[in-house]
Write a protein that holds these residues in place. Sequence first.
Motif, short mmCIF file in Angstrom:
data_model
loop_
_atom_site.label_atom_id
_atom_site.label_comp_id
_atom_site.label_asym_id
_atom_site.label_seq_id
_atom_site.Cartn_x
_atom_site.Cartn_y
_atom_site.Cartn_z
N ASP A 734 4.54 -6.72 -9.38
CA ASP A 734 3.72 -6.04 -8.39
C ASP A 734 4.25 -4.61 -8.20
OD1 ASP A 734 1.86 -5.60 -6.33
OD2 ASP A 734 3.28 -6.27 -4.80
N ASP A 735 4.10 -3.80 -9.26
CA ASP A 735 4.75 -2.49 -9.29
C ASP A 735 3.76 -1.33 -9.23
OD1 ASP A 735 3.63 -2.76 -11.78
OD2 ASP A 735 5.52 -2.60 -12.89
N TYR A 736 2.55 -1.59 -8.73
CA TYR A 736 1.57 -0.51 -8.55
C TYR A 736 1.00 -0.58 -7.15
CZ TYR A 736 -2.71 2.23 -8.79
OH TYR A 736 -3.71 3.15 -8.54
N ARG A 737 0.92 0.60 -6.52
CA ARG A 737 0.28 0.65 -5.21
C ARG A 737 -0.52 1.95 -5.09
NH1 ARG A 737 0.75 -3.14 -4.63
NH2 ARG A 737 2.40 -4.01 -3.32
N ALA A 738 -1.67 1.80 -4.50
CA ALA A 738 -2.53 2.95 -4.20
C ALA A 738 -3.14 2.74 -2.84
CB ALA A 738 -3.62 3.11 -5.26
N VAL A 739 -3.62 3.82 -2.26
CA VAL A 739 -4.34 3.73 -0.99
C VAL A 739 -5.67 4.44 -1.15
CG1 VAL A 739 -4.37 4.28 1.46
CG2 VAL A 739 -2.22 3.64 0.36
N GLU A 740 -6.74 3.71 -0.92
CA GLU A 740 -8.07 4.32 -0.86
C GLU A 740 -8.24 4.90 0.55
OE1 GLU A 740 -10.82 1.25 -1.84
OE2 GLU A 740 -10.04 0.97 -3.87
N ILE A 741 -8.50 6.19 0.64
CA ILE A 741 -8.67 6.83 1.94
C ILE A 741 -10.08 7.38 2.06
CG2 ILE A 741 -6.22 7.38 2.18
CD1 ILE A 741 -6.93 10.30 1.47
N PHE A 742 -10.49 7.64 3.30
CA PHE A 742 -11.87 8.03 3.57
C PHE A 742 -11.85 9.20 4.57
CE2 PHE A 742 -11.39 3.55 2.72
CZ PHE A 742 -12.14 3.43 1.55
N PRO A 743 -11.58 10.40 4.04
CA PRO A 743 -11.41 11.55 4.93
C PRO A 743 -12.74 12.03 5.52
CG PRO A 743 -11.26 12.23 2.64
CD PRO A 743 -11.34 10.74 2.63
N ALA A 744 -12.64 12.73 6.63
CA ALA A 744 -13.82 13.32 7.26
C ALA A 744 -14.24 14.57 6.49
CB ALA A 744 -13.51 13.66 8.71
N SER A 753 -1.63 2.49 8.22
CA SER A 753 -0.37 1.77 8.02
C SER A 753 -0.64 0.39 7.44
CB SER A 753 0.39 1.62 9.34
OG SER A 753 0.76 2.87 9.86
N TRP A 754 0.28 -0.07 6.61
CA TRP A 754 0.21 -1.44 6.12
C TRP A 754 1.62 -2.01 6.01
CZ3 TRP A 754 0.22 2.72 2.91
CH2 TRP A 754 0.98 2.68 1.74
N HIS A 755 1.70 -3.34 5.92
CA HIS A 755 2.99 -4.04 5.91
C HIS A 755 3.20 -4.73 4.56
CE1 HIS A 755 2.80 -3.50 10.25
NE2 HIS A 755 1.67 -4.18 10.29
N GLU A 756 4.46 -4.83 4.16
CA GLU A 756 4.80 -5.59 2.96
C GLU A 756 6.14 -6.29 3.16
OE1 GLU A 756 4.33 -3.90 -0.88
OE2 GLU A 756 2.76 -2.48 -0.26
N ASP A 757 6.32 -7.40 2.44
CA ASP A 757 7.61 -8.09 2.40
C ASP A 757 7.75 -8.72 1.02
OD1 ASP A 757 6.05 -10.38 2.38
OD2 ASP A 757 6.76 -11.16 4.29
N LYS A 763 12.08 -16.09 6.47
CA LYS A 763 12.37 -15.06 7.47
C LYS A 763 12.55 -13.73 6.75
CE LYS A 763 14.60 -18.32 10.65
NZ LYS A 763 15.85 -18.67 11.38
N PRO A 764 11.44 -13.11 6.37
CA PRO A 764 11.54 -11.92 5.51
C PRO A 764 11.83 -10.64 6.29
CG PRO A 764 9.26 -12.35 6.02
CD PRO A 764 10.05 -13.47 6.67
N GLU A 765 12.31 -9.66 5.58
CA GLU A 765 12.33 -8.30 6.08
C GLU A 765 10.93 -7.72 5.84
OE1 GLU A 765 14.66 -6.78 7.64
OE2 GLU A 765 16.45 -8.01 7.24
N ILE A 766 10.36 -7.12 6.86
CA ILE A 766 9.02 -6.55 6.75
C ILE A 766 9.11 -5.04 6.88
CG2 ILE A 766 6.71 -6.44 7.75
CD1 ILE A 766 7.08 -9.31 8.71
N THR A 767 8.55 -4.34 5.91
CA THR A 767 8.53 -2.88 5.94
C THR A 767 7.11 -2.40 6.22
OG1 THR A 767 10.43 -2.59 4.49
CG2 THR A 767 8.85 -0.78 4.57
N GLY A 788 11.64 0.09 7.60
CA GLY A 788 12.00 -1.29 7.30
C GLY A 788 12.93 -1.39 6.12
N LYS A 789 13.54 -2.56 5.94
CA LYS A 789 14.56 -2.75 4.90
C LYS A 789 14.00 -3.25 3.57
CE LYS A 789 18.26 -3.74 8.22
NZ LYS A 789 19.27 -4.75 8.66
N PHE A 790 12.80 -3.83 3.58
CA PHE A 790 12.26 -4.34 2.32
C PHE A 790 11.92 -3.17 1.39
CE2 PHE A 790 8.33 -5.15 -0.10
CZ PHE A 790 8.85 -6.04 -1.02
N VAL A 791 12.36 -3.29 0.13
CA VAL A 791 12.09 -2.26 -0.88
C VAL A 791 11.14 -2.87 -1.92
CG1 VAL A 791 13.06 -0.74 -2.63
CG2 VAL A 791 14.34 -1.20 -0.52
N PRO A 792 9.93 -2.33 -2.06
CA PRO A 792 8.97 -2.92 -2.99
C PRO A 792 9.29 -2.57 -4.44
CG PRO A 792 8.05 -0.95 -2.01
CD PRO A 792 9.39 -1.16 -1.35
#
Length: 832
Positions: A734-744, A753-757, A763-767, A788-792
């Motif tokens: 799981d080594d790819y991340r993108a964010v679809e944004i919708f600017p004005a 914001s989003w969360h990952e662990d 009992k995970p660390e959540i970033t 957060g401490k989790f490193v993706p």
Amino acid sequence: MPQREFTPREYAVVQENGHAEGSTSTDVSLESTDGDVPFRFTFQAVRPGLFRTTFSSKTHPLPPHPSTPRPASNLDGLNTSSKSSGRLKTINVGGVTATVDWSGPPLVSLQLDGQPAPIHRDLDFRSYVADSTGIAHYTRYKRDTLHVGLGEKAAPMNLSNRNFIISATDCFGYDIYRTDPLYKHIPLLINATPDGCVGIFSTSHSRGTYSVGSEIDGLWGHFKVYRQDYGGLEEYLMVGKTIQDVVRIYADLVGYPLLVPRWAFGYIAGGMKYSMLDEPRASDALMDFAAKLKKHDIPCSAFQMSSGYTVAETEPKTRNVFTWNRHRFPDPEGFVAKYHEEGIRIIANVKPYILANHPEYSKLVSSGALFTDPKTKKTGVARLWSAGGGESGEGGHIDFTSDAGFKWWYEGVKALRKCGIEGIWNDNNEYTIPDDGWQCALDGRSSEVGDEVGLWGRSLHTELMGKSSYDALVDLEPDVRPFVLTRSATAGTMRYAASSWAGDNVTSWDGMKGANSLSLNAGISLIQCYGHDIGGFEGPQPSPELLLRWVQLGIYSQRFAINCFKTDENDNTIGGVIEPWMYPEITPLIRDVIKRRYELIPYLYSLMLESHLTALAPQRWIGWGYESDPEVWTPEVMAGETQYWLGDTIMVGGVYEPGNTIARMYLPENEHGYLNLSAPHQHLEGGRWVEIDSQWKESIPLLARVGGGIAIGKDLQTRSPGDHRFPSPNAVEDDYRAVEIFPATGNAKFSYSWHEDDGIAAKPEITTFTLRYSSTDDGISVAFERSGKFVPAWKELDIILPVGEKRPVLQAGMGCTKKADSRGRTVFAFVF
């Protein structure tokens, strides 16, 4: 139940330790002085927005096993006050004024500060009532408002002006608009209005009914009434400005949704046929299914293995839970290991009853693991589903209050987990026992109130079954979050089961539409990792158009599963299945939609982490967060059938008629409007109804809120960062991340914001990752931060702009690297 109402009308303040209750207390304790048996009524301010009431007697005891433990009172730091005057007490706690009036039957009213009238009030002269072996609680009914909750009820979402059975049953092939009850027993009702919301929650597992304004009486006016068949009443009143305020208070009371393993958000396949096959063997047929997934390039994360694996090899060929059919599965451990090599987890079906021919039936009878019928003084015998559609045999349900039954189940689940099975599918657990008089063992529990299943409640065993399955998984692997899937549920069940679904639905266009309502009420009731059998469990096979529409809709829910049992009058034991490739002309379209599901997993998984942390439902009514918009309080919007929010960025619509290509949607008022994610990709203003073109071979209606964001990953099956137990060539990092944004279009600033662990730890660390972006005529500036401490596994972040957006993305005033995109969008690489 016969109606035998008695309403105590005279009450006196209870003397505690020789002293009357203090006038400055935030509690009220009363006892009736009329009638043969005194009834105790109590009211207590527990926490901000949370109040507890009880109504009980020796003949009507409080729930012996409430679905939530009684919370400790905590009013520290709140501005509280109270005032008594005769038979009236007024209590001010944290912005709510509570009044208890006992000049007749007790009347409780609750009023939010700043509001001209109470948000809640009991019904005059008929509030708290003893009714035969149970009670009834009458409250005033607010017409033309929204009522939601009750776990899972027939569509539409708005429960107003309707009557419901508070129970659960095995409603195979139900009518999504008429059948009642369905599978859940959760007596939580929330009344939502533009001025505030109030929830009422009973902790009893007893059967009952809820009339939500459907009964009208010239004398009593418009009222709601909760009727409970057995015992006294313990209720919690929850008050807030919004539905989410009430849901959060409810979660503080009963528990927040469990963490769900990340693998459970992929495509979950199923179908009863596969495990019912003798020739070819079920295990071979399932390996062939996995090969076809690979052939058609369709990722799959789990398979729901139906109970055919437990069917006896010889006559009578009935289902015997915790056994294996060694013809169909000669090597269970080897089969599960092969599925792991394919990257597919197994979720195994288990049912909480045993038929009389089960190899351990006699052992369980002699150990007291089943219910007792007091008429015969022997094990209670019921008709139970045994083989194919509509076939039955005699046997008994596991009594989970017995040590023997609980431990037997616990050991059975442990054995499945040791075999490699990762998910336990608690099925057929509605406990449709035929007699309220059957007796529970109650090992280790007080039996002062009796042992009849009617008072303790059938659904208590649904909860304890969940606990036994959960305990077995946790005890074996305490560092790994367990996955228990449950069909039936109580408020307490969801402390042990991570996920649920709407049971044995029917293939129909209405079935697809009405499912939205069930999802929304389930989420409000804290069943938040919830979904439906895509394409329909029972009924005819879906047409290509219906199947594609349903898959398009289904990927925008927390649980995405295709599982069915299409009964056949010529052979009711095997049944047909829905397969993604069943219609070659649309197989590429189905594949593309499922791949989009995998892209969306970071967004969906983040929503479920947020659910675990805050009780915020991923799927939400379209008026959620837009309570000041008067249009959301109109009947069409409150029905909740045709559209919903998935998170606060994606608005999901649908087309619910064959041949139709137009969807009518309401866009709540907001400052910046919405973007159509399909052609012609236009900007749409909020505060109005629109018609969205939606060709069935392209997409369902999907809109994005301007200013939102969607975290996405690869369109492939990826392995959770913390889970490398089952290496498979079909699961990549799981080594790819993108964010679809919708600017004005103009100048504006937003953040997403989003969360990952690690996706698997108990009992995970959540970033938390936050992307801030602002738009001007010259470009879109972005900044990124994490907490957060989790490193993706991913080290870069792509920014994906909507179709037609030509402005560059700027980082610290400099342009980002521009990349290509197959969907006509502009992508920029963000470096951090």
